[in-house]
Every structure is written in structure tokens, then in C-alpha cells.
Motif scaffolding. Sequence first.
Motif: not given
Ligand code: DGJ
Length: 710
Positions: A309, A339-340, A384, A416, A449, A451, A453, A499, A501-502, A518, A521, A547
Motif C-alpha cells: 500500500w 493491497d488496493d 486486499w 471516500r 486482508k 478492509d 474504509n 482492517c 481504514g486502520g 491491522w 494506518d 509495519w
Molecule cells: C485502509 C487501510 O488501513 C490501508 O492499509 C490500505 O489498505 C487502504 N485502506 C487501501 O485503500
Amino acid sequence: MPIIYDAQRNLWVLETQHSGYAFGIHSGGHIKHTWWGERLEDPSDYPDLSRYCDRVWWDWNDEAPVRGEGNMAEACIKACFHDGVRDVVLKYDGFENPNPDTLIIRLFDPAYGLKALLHYRLFEPIDLIERWITLVNESDHVILLEEIGSAAWYIPGNDRYFLTHLSGMWAHETRRTTQPVADGKIVLESRLGQTSAFHNPFFALSADAGENSGAVWYGALGWSGNWRMTIFQQLYENIQICGGINPWDTRITLEPGGTFQTPVFLGGFTTGGFGQMSRNLHRYEREHLLPKNAEEKTPSLRKVLYNSWEATNFSVNEANQKRLADLAAEIGIEVFVMDDGWFGNRDNDQAGLGDWYANPRKFPYGLKPLIDHVHRRGMDFGLWVEPEMVNPDSDLFRVHPDWVLQFPNRPMTLRRNQLILNLAKPEVKGFILGTLDWLLSENAIEFIKWDMNRPILESGWTQAPEGKDREMWVRYVHHLYEIWDTLRRKHPKVTFESCAGGGGRVDLGILRWADQVWTSDNTDPFDRQSIQEGFSLAYTPKVMMNWVTDWGGKSAYPLSFRFHTAMLGSMGIGADLSHYTNDELVEARALIAFYKSIRKVIQNGQLYRLRWPSEHGWTVNEYLGEEGKTVVVIVLKNPVPLRLFEIPMIRLKGLDARAHYRLRSTDQVFSGSVLQQVGVPILFERKFEVKLLEPTHFQSQVLVFDRISS
Ligand code: DGJ
């Protein structure tokens, strides 16, 4: 015998190794709490209901408080019956004691056929009790459930308590927060459809506890959607902590014959301070909560991963991922996670979510060439996904605009640039499960992973079954868990990371299915220490993914300091390795090899926080391995004001005073007694000439001791 019934006094006593919990059956049929605290000398020492007989009209201390019968405390159960009656009357109706660690108390409302089962499951060696409630409709009519808490806990009143909890926001999750408890209510909650970064479902109450001693009552909730905990202090009374699914905007229809089970609310008591509290929670998570694959005999270790990422953002493609994978393999990475940005029409956050096929421009031959490349270099391949989401600019939304959460005649809030699929809908659940199952079946993927967000802001469920639209909040989470459960069973070799968004989805609910989470961020090593401190209060370092990145610029901190910060939990690398010099890659490789040599102790050992940022401004964590054979001490010395030149003695904990321990780096031998009473000096290069902050002022060390005799 951990569960004892004293028939003469109508009193149940639940004992763990160091704690006692008691409640009695009042002649009126109410179940009243009488004790939670230290284990008393003899079961006959626990207070019984004679204490409450003259004041039962107050209706406080109910083990399962209801809205009804004049109860004025917070309620676990609020219901509306078919004739509009909203007065719930639940009376004792017997018990079941299916095994030595489990007790079920049956309550019944004969006028309306509502049955409540109060479940207690004891974890004796770690002084924890799981509690939850099952509601059963034994009538011929629908019952509407308007509050569905998991448990009410009580701690002795007449003391001045402090509440410690974890609050924050995106990029500042799990901040340790302590505040006095005064008359009134403190509400911790999420209304965002996810656990949330603002508050985490964990509490600890203490009057005068420190890290290493003192009474702490604490708990955590296993729910990944809207939750609520109310800490209620009322003059002269015990403090009540009532918690469970947040009743806000929620109503459940209990059909005749139907059942509803609340999430688990875990509670514990210790006199060993916040340190022992954390060790008990960590052990519960490792031994009783985290998913285990059938073939695993011992708890497995989390692999060192690389995540793309921060290096490539949305601009992933076959060539740049292969290049990163080469570098990752060179430094000893075990899982390469893309990742994304790999799917649909995804070049930024404005399009593509929902279209879970490889972007043909970036991956003209699909994912296989990259996956094979990663495997050839000896690493697992991870991907991801954000399956609950959709961009309006996506094929999925164009075909199924009715799948998103929305109210008719109202705008949909974009966050987002994305909307949320209504996972309460069976067809959405089917789509997400089918898509993920297909992705995992078609591709040799070993790691996901997952996510999320954005929060849920509009809870509208279009075409909901009659009267069930407010069940969305709960069905959404149940379906989420069902999907994770099915995927784990069908793909038992895949590791899953949660995860949002963190660190927005970290809780005891998702940890039944997620191997790791996770954390945040924010990967700045200074900020990160506070985030990790708070996280470690409730959650084991094993699931805490950290990380190494280049936040603040590659030269903001020494490379070793960044690595040592990540070593406080399960380590990953998120930096753009293509910008690393050869020397840096060599150093990274050595640090990863070193982490692998100590990770068993960090991930499965017992954590002793010896210095922590919220109090000391810097971090020293000790990890005590299995049977105390290996001890790892990680020291992160931040240049906090006035402590710039400090060279402290660090006194270790939990060792055998008579045993001897050899320090690996120098071969010096210390007795356990010396290490614990006198301590070890932590020598850092002095920086007397320093006026301004420089990266070199962030200094770190890792000491490893091996026990050599007893
Ligand atoms: C939020 C995550 O916390 C990041 O590590 C990453 O995966 C982004 N999203 C990707 O959009």
C-alpha cells in the motif's frame, strides 16, 4: 469446584483461581448480584441476598436487568409484547450446569412466554467469565426486542474509581484514556456499523491500581457492529456496567419459537494491576478465541509480511509488484500482500469497488503470473479486498443500485467516494461469499486482508421484510461472521486479517475468525508506540500487525528504531523497498532474521510493560517465553524532554529469582533475583551536545536472555 450452589442461602458462587463472583435468587424470583472481586477464603464468606431484602424495590444489581418492574438501572432486555405491554417480568425458572465451567440460569415471563437464559462460562486459570444471554419466544405472538444487552456487571460502590478505556480516531486508534467515574453515566459506544476507531469495546475500572498491582475490574465485548457500554454510578450503589449490542436504531422481531443470542461480554477481575489484566486477556485470546486450524497442535506464529500500500498505492501492476516481491523475498519476507488497486477500474478511490476481477490493463494475464512469481520466491501470496463496499462508478452498482444501504427520497452519503452494500440482504451476503470463495478457489491465495474504509451513515434497508428494517444493524454483522466462518472452513490454509481504514474493526467478535488485525494506518514509530500501548491493554501482541514504513521520510528515524517498534507485535514491512540502498536492504534482512528468532516469545509469551509512553514517554516491553526459558526486552528510547540523557536500570518481571539468565549479546550471566531487584542498565550513547531533535536521538535496543539453570 468452580461453580457452587448454596441451596440454603439460595446463592450461586462462581470461583476462578483468584476471583469470586456471586449472585442469589431472591424469593421474588429476581437474580441479584452480590459479589465480584477477590476470591474469598470460604464459599460461605460470599454475601447473600439478606443484604438486599429490605431494599429490593430499588431493583438494582439485577444480573439481567430489564425495562420493567420499576428497574431504574440500565437494562439488558427491553421488549414490547403483542398487546403493547412493555413491562418485562423475568423470574427464576431453574438452572443447568452442563459442565463444571458452565452455568445457565433460566428466567421466564409466564404471562408472555419470554424465556431468558443467562450463560456463564468460567476460565479458571485466567480469572475470566464469558457472559451472554439467549432469548427464546415461547409464546404464539411476535415479541419485539428493543434492548438486547449481553450482561450487567457490578463492582463495589463507595470508592472513587477511574475508568480506563481505548478511544481515538483514524490514525490515532486505541489511545489509553483514563477518567474519573462520578455520579451519572458514561457511555462508550459505536453507531457506525463497525467497531470503530473512536471507541473500542473495552473497559477497566480501578480505584488505585497500577501496572503491577491493584484491583482492576475489566471487560471486553465480542461484537463488530454497533455496541454500547454504560458505566453508571449512583450514590451508595454498586457501579453498574451494562453492555452489548447498541439498542440505538435497532429492533429485533422474535417470532414465535424464535431465539436470539447476544454476543459474549467477557469480564475479569485481578489484583495484579493492568499488567495482569492484559496478560489474562492475551491468554484468553490466544488459547480460547483466535481461530485454529484443525491440524494445528501448538499456536502458530504470524508470518512476516510485506504490504504494497505505502509503496505503490493504487498504482499496482504486474511489473511493479514483481519488483517489490523480489526485494521482499531478498530480505526474508514470508507473505507478499498486494493491497488496493488491483481490480476493476481502480486507479484511485473513485471507481472499481465491487468489481473483484483483476484489472486487465494492470494484470493482462490475470493474477496468476504475479502469484506464481511470489510463490517461486518462497513467499505466500496475499490480496486486499473491501467486499462490503461499492463505488457508484462500478459495474456492480450499475447492475444492483438497490443493494446499497439507503433511504428512499434521501441522498446517499459518500465517504471516500464509496457506498456500503447492505449485507443484511441475503443476496448481498450470497454475492460477497460467492465472490470471495471464487477468488480463493481460482487463485492460489494464502492471505486475505479484509478492509472496510467507511462507516454506515444511512441505515435504510430497501425492500426489507415487513417490520424488520431495523434489524439491519444486527443481521449485517451476523452475515459478516457467517461469511468469514464459511470461508475459513472452505479455505482452511488462508490467513485472514481484519482492517477498517486502520484499526476500526478490532474486537473479540472478529477475532474468532481473524488471525490478526491491522492496528492503525499511522506507522510513525513515535505515534505508533502510544497506539500500540493502548492496543496491548486489551489485545495480544500476536494479532497486532505493525509495519515498518518510511512515514515522515526515510531519515526521520534510524532503520533499527522503526524495526524495533514493529517488533512489539507481529511484524510487517510497508516501506517502498525500491528506494532502499543496498546497505539498508542488508540491515533490513538482518533485522527480519532477528525478529524471526524471537517472534515466538513476542507472539506467544507474556507481556510485561516496564515503561509505557502514556506515563514515561517511551517504551520498554518485556516478553516472557514459554516456561520462562527466553526473555526478550525491547527498549525504545524517545528523546522526551528532560530524559534525553537518562540511563535507567530496567528491572524485569515474572522471572524465577533463583534461576540464572544469560544475555545473548554479551554472554553475561545474571540471577533472576538481580534482574528483578537490581535490574540491567540500558546503555545508550550520550547526546550531551544535542539541542535540536535529530533522528539519532531515537534509540533502541533488544535484549534477549536465555535461562540457563534453575
Ligand atoms: C485502509 C487501510 O488501513 C490501508 O492499509 C490500505 O489498505 C487502504 N485502506 C487501501 O485503500
